[in-house]
Design a protein around this motif. Structure first.
Motif, PDB file in Angstrom:
ATOM      1  N   ARG A 133     -95.601  26.433  15.395  1.00 22.22           N
ATOM      2  CA  ARG A 133     -96.341  25.543  16.806  1.00 22.22           C
ATOM      3  C   ARG A 133     -94.934  24.688  17.711  1.00 22.22           C
ATOM      4  O   ARG A 133     -93.946  23.714  16.755  1.00 22.22           O
ATOM      5  CB  ARG A 133     -97.377  24.392  15.674  1.00 22.22           C
ATOM      6  N   GLY A 134     -94.811  24.144  18.984  1.00 20.03           N
ATOM      7  CA  GLY A 134     -94.340  23.932  19.466  1.00 20.03           C
ATOM      8  C   GLY A 134     -93.213  24.649  19.859  1.00 20.03           C
ATOM      9  O   GLY A 134     -92.303  24.139  20.761  1.00 20.03           O
ATOM     10  N   CYS A 135     -92.908  25.779  20.007  1.00 17.82           N
ATOM     11  CA  CYS A 135     -92.548  26.876  20.435  1.00 17.82           C
ATOM     12  C   CYS A 135     -92.424  26.966  21.922  1.00 17.82           C
ATOM     13  O   CYS A 135     -91.247  27.118  23.071  1.00 17.82           O
ATOM     14  CB  CYS A 135     -92.195  27.919  20.059  1.00 17.82           C
ATOM     15  N   LEU A 166     -96.768  33.454  23.561  1.00 20.77           N
ATOM     16  CA  LEU A 166     -98.150  33.139  23.932  1.00 20.77           C
ATOM     17  C   LEU A 166     -98.534  32.437  23.276  1.00 20.77           C
ATOM     18  O   LEU A 166    -100.365  31.782  23.410  1.00 20.77           O
ATOM     19  CB  LEU A 166     -98.927  34.516  24.223  1.00 20.77           C
ATOM     20  N   ARG A 167     -99.060  32.557  21.814  1.00 25.01           N
ATOM     21  CA  ARG A 167     -99.996  31.962  20.646  1.00 25.01           C
ATOM     22  C   ARG A 167    -100.134  30.422  20.845  1.00 25.01           C
ATOM     23  O   ARG A 167    -100.285  29.971  21.444  1.00 25.01           O
ATOM     24  CB  ARG A 167     -99.541  32.281  19.426  1.00 25.01           C
ATOM     25  N   ASP A 168     -98.475  29.537  21.533  1.00 24.00           N
ATOM     26  CA  ASP A 168     -98.576  28.635  21.419  1.00 24.00           C
ATOM     27  C   ASP A 168     -99.009  28.044  23.034  1.00 24.00           C
ATOM     28  O   ASP A 168     -98.998  26.910  22.923  1.00 24.00           O
ATOM     29  CB  ASP A 168     -97.157  28.302  21.091  1.00 24.00           C
ATOM     30  N   CYS A 169     -98.649  28.181  23.787  1.00 27.90           N
ATOM     31  CA  CYS A 169     -98.724  28.591  25.049  1.00 27.90           C
ATOM     32  C   CYS A 169    -100.982  28.645  25.037  1.00 27.90           C
ATOM     33  O   CYS A 169    -101.581  26.797  26.024  1.00 27.90           O
ATOM     34  CB  CYS A 169     -98.445  29.103  25.846  1.00 27.90           C
ATOM     35  N   ILE A 170    -101.235  29.127  23.983  1.00 31.02           N
ATOM     36  CA  ILE A 170    -102.853  28.688  24.242  1.00 31.02           C
ATOM     37  C   ILE A 170    -103.312  27.944  22.911  1.00 31.02           C
ATOM     38  O   ILE A 170    -104.161  26.954  23.626  1.00 31.02           O
ATOM     39  CB  ILE A 170    -103.100  30.445  23.480  1.00 31.02           C
ATOM     40  N   ARG A 171    -102.686  28.421  21.983  1.00 31.74           N
ATOM     41  CA  ARG A 171    -102.986  26.252  21.304  1.00 31.74           C
ATOM     42  C   ARG A 171    -102.538  24.740  22.752  1.00 31.74           C
ATOM     43  O   ARG A 171    -103.277  24.014  22.319  1.00 31.74           O
ATOM     44  CB  ARG A 171    -102.014  26.492  20.061  1.00 31.74           C
ATOM     45  N   ASP A 205    -104.285  28.708  14.549  1.00 27.48           N
ATOM     46  CA  ASP A 205    -104.457  27.735  15.093  1.00 27.48           C
ATOM     47  C   ASP A 205    -104.319  28.005  16.731  1.00 27.48           C
ATOM     48  O   ASP A 205    -103.257  27.570  17.030  1.00 27.48           O
ATOM     49  CB  ASP A 205    -103.102  25.968  14.937  1.00 27.48           C
ATOM     50  N   LEU A 206    -105.733  27.890  17.834  1.00 23.70           N
ATOM     51  CA  LEU A 206    -105.162  28.283  19.422  1.00 23.70           C
ATOM     52  C   LEU A 206    -105.517  27.016  19.724  1.00 23.70           C
ATOM     53  O   LEU A 206    -106.641  27.086  20.923  1.00 23.70           O
ATOM     54  CB  LEU A 206    -106.128  29.675  19.423  1.00 23.70           C
ATOM     55  N   GLY A 207    -106.591  25.966  18.896  1.00 24.77           N
ATOM     56  CA  GLY A 207    -107.040  24.984  19.750  1.00 24.77           C
ATOM     57  C   GLY A 207    -108.428  25.196  19.805  1.00 24.77           C
ATOM     58  O   GLY A 207    -109.638  26.159  19.459  1.00 24.77           O
ATOM     59  N   CYS A 208    -108.518  24.075  20.274  1.00 25.23           N
ATOM     60  CA  CYS A 208    -110.886  23.548  19.645  1.00 25.23           C
ATOM     61  C   CYS A 208    -111.088  24.415  21.308  1.00 25.23           C
ATOM     62  O   CYS A 208    -112.404  24.381  20.748  1.00 25.23           O
ATOM     63  CB  CYS A 208    -111.001  22.084  19.800  1.00 25.23           C
ATOM     64  N   ARG A 209    -110.698  24.284  22.176  1.00 28.47           N
ATOM     65  CA  ARG A 209    -110.865  25.373  23.130  1.00 28.47           C
ATOM     66  C   ARG A 209    -111.443  26.729  23.374  1.00 28.47           C
ATOM     67  O   ARG A 209    -111.316  26.783  24.710  1.00 28.47           O
ATOM     68  CB  ARG A 209    -111.028  24.578  24.766  1.00 28.47           C
ATOM     69  N   THR A 210    -110.744  27.112  22.334  1.00 27.45           N
ATOM     70  CA  THR A 210    -110.659  28.880  22.253  1.00 27.45           C
ATOM     71  C   THR A 210    -111.053  29.612  21.992  1.00 27.45           C
ATOM     72  O   THR A 210    -111.676  29.805  19.993  1.00 27.45           O
ATOM     73  CB  THR A 210    -108.853  29.000  22.071  1.00 27.45           C
ATOM     74  N   ASP A 211    -112.064  30.621  22.763  1.00 26.98           N
ATOM     75  CA  ASP A 211    -112.838  31.804  21.965  1.00 26.98           C
ATOM     76  C   ASP A 211    -112.426  32.645  22.146  1.00 26.98           C
ATOM     77  O   ASP A 211    -111.611  33.682  23.598  1.00 26.98           O
ATOM     78  CB  ASP A 211    -114.257  31.801  23.184  1.00 26.98           C
TER      79      ASP A 211
END
Length: 312
Positions: A133-135, A166-171, A205-211
């Motif tokens: 997280r945070g990268c 990519l994962r952290d950008c999505i989050r 954890d990809l955030g609350c608005r990710t499908d």
């Protein structure tokens, strides 16, 4: 950590626990029938035996993995329902609780040149999932525009960290960051590496608005998400085939912003990638983030605009 430890038979849990508690920082745990149990982590290769515990040195002094060990471990990893994992295993891997990906090898059963099953599994590669997280926090300001984000490709050689970035950008985009409100993100996770879904539920954890559309071919998944989930940002890992590129162009014409990754050894190699060179010439992508390993293995990034002019 506990998900991996509990996936092993009781006799081997001290091996796993030692890996995490004695500073080995394991990235992979390799289990091959008839060969020594091995882990790859900080400092190189690690072996284990009931008498010596965790050690580095001569592989022949370690514990040799047995067929019975393999069967019990697979039963535990599948919660005693191997048939439920057959489709995943056919692709060469499956995911266990916690998002840890397990690669498999064995006897391939083929029909008309296609693998329909993998039987007599004789080797496992447990890849330890770690979400950083945070990268992407320092990268994201270069990608944000008043419209949301620029169409962006994250580029790097294999193993440098495209998927992690990519994962952290999505989050961050999903939660809202840098003055940008939270975005609806649609992720096509063909190889289950970004979200690391376990029975359809993302373990990262990809955030609350990710499908997340898990284990779906990229081109098919991009079209499906555009039709069904109205994403503001469409995220996809490792673009490359002609079908992928056609689906990207269709999504761009539908008004989605694209956040993707692609293998590239260096920015000077862009002409060697047919679709990348076409996208640059046609102005489809406005930002390129190139990742590389710096001193001491630290990840470094450079950002370029759509004309490949370096911004930072």
């Amino acid at each position: 950590m506990e998900e991996i430890i509990n996936a092993f038979p009781g006799a081997f849990r001290p091996f796993c626990r030692a890996l995490f508690e004695q500073g080995a920082e394991p990235e992979e745990i390799r289990l091959r029938v008839g060969q020594p149990v091995m882990a790859l982590g900080k400092g190189g290769e690690y072996f284990w035996s009931p008498t010596r515990g965790l050690f580095q040195g001569r592989a022949g002094e370690g514990y040799f993995w047995k067929d019975s060990d393999m069967k019990e471990t697979l039963n535990r990893m599948s919660q005693y329902s191997m048939y439920a994992l057959e489709e995943e295993i056919r692709e060469g891997f499956f995911t266990i609780r916690g998002g840890h990906r397990v690669g498999v090898v064995g006897k391939a059963v083929c029909e008309k040149g296609q693998i329909v099953a993998i039987r007599s599994i004789c080797g496992l590669n447990v890849r330890v999932a770690r979400q950083k997280r945070g990268c992407a926090r320092d990268v994201l300001p270069w990608l944000i525009t008043e419209r949301g984000i620029y169409n962006t490709l994250i580029l790097s050689p294999p193993g440098v960290g495209k998927t992690t970035m990519l994962r952290d950008c999505i989050r961050l985009l999903s939660e809202g960051s840098g003055g940008l409100p939270g975005q609806k993100v649609g992720l096509v996770d063909e190889r289950s590496e970004v979200a690391a879904c376990y029975f359809g539920i993302p373990q990262n954890d990809l955030g609350c608005r990710t499908d997340v559309l898990d284990a779906c071919p990229k081109a098919v998944g991009m079209r499906l998400l555009v039709r069904s989930m109205s994403p503001q940002v469409l995220a996809v890992d490792e673009l490359g085939t002609q079908e992928d590129c056609q689906a990207v162009e269709e999504a761009l014409h539908c008004g989605c912003r694209i956040l993707g990754t692609m293998h590239l050894g260096g920015m000077e190699e862009w002409k060697d990638k047919a679709y990348l060179s076409q996208w640059i010439e046609r102005g489809f992508f406005e930002r390129f983030v190139f990742l590389q390993s710096g001193a001491g293995g630290k990840r470094e990034f450079s950002v370029y605009d759509g004309k490949r002019q370096k911004l930072c």
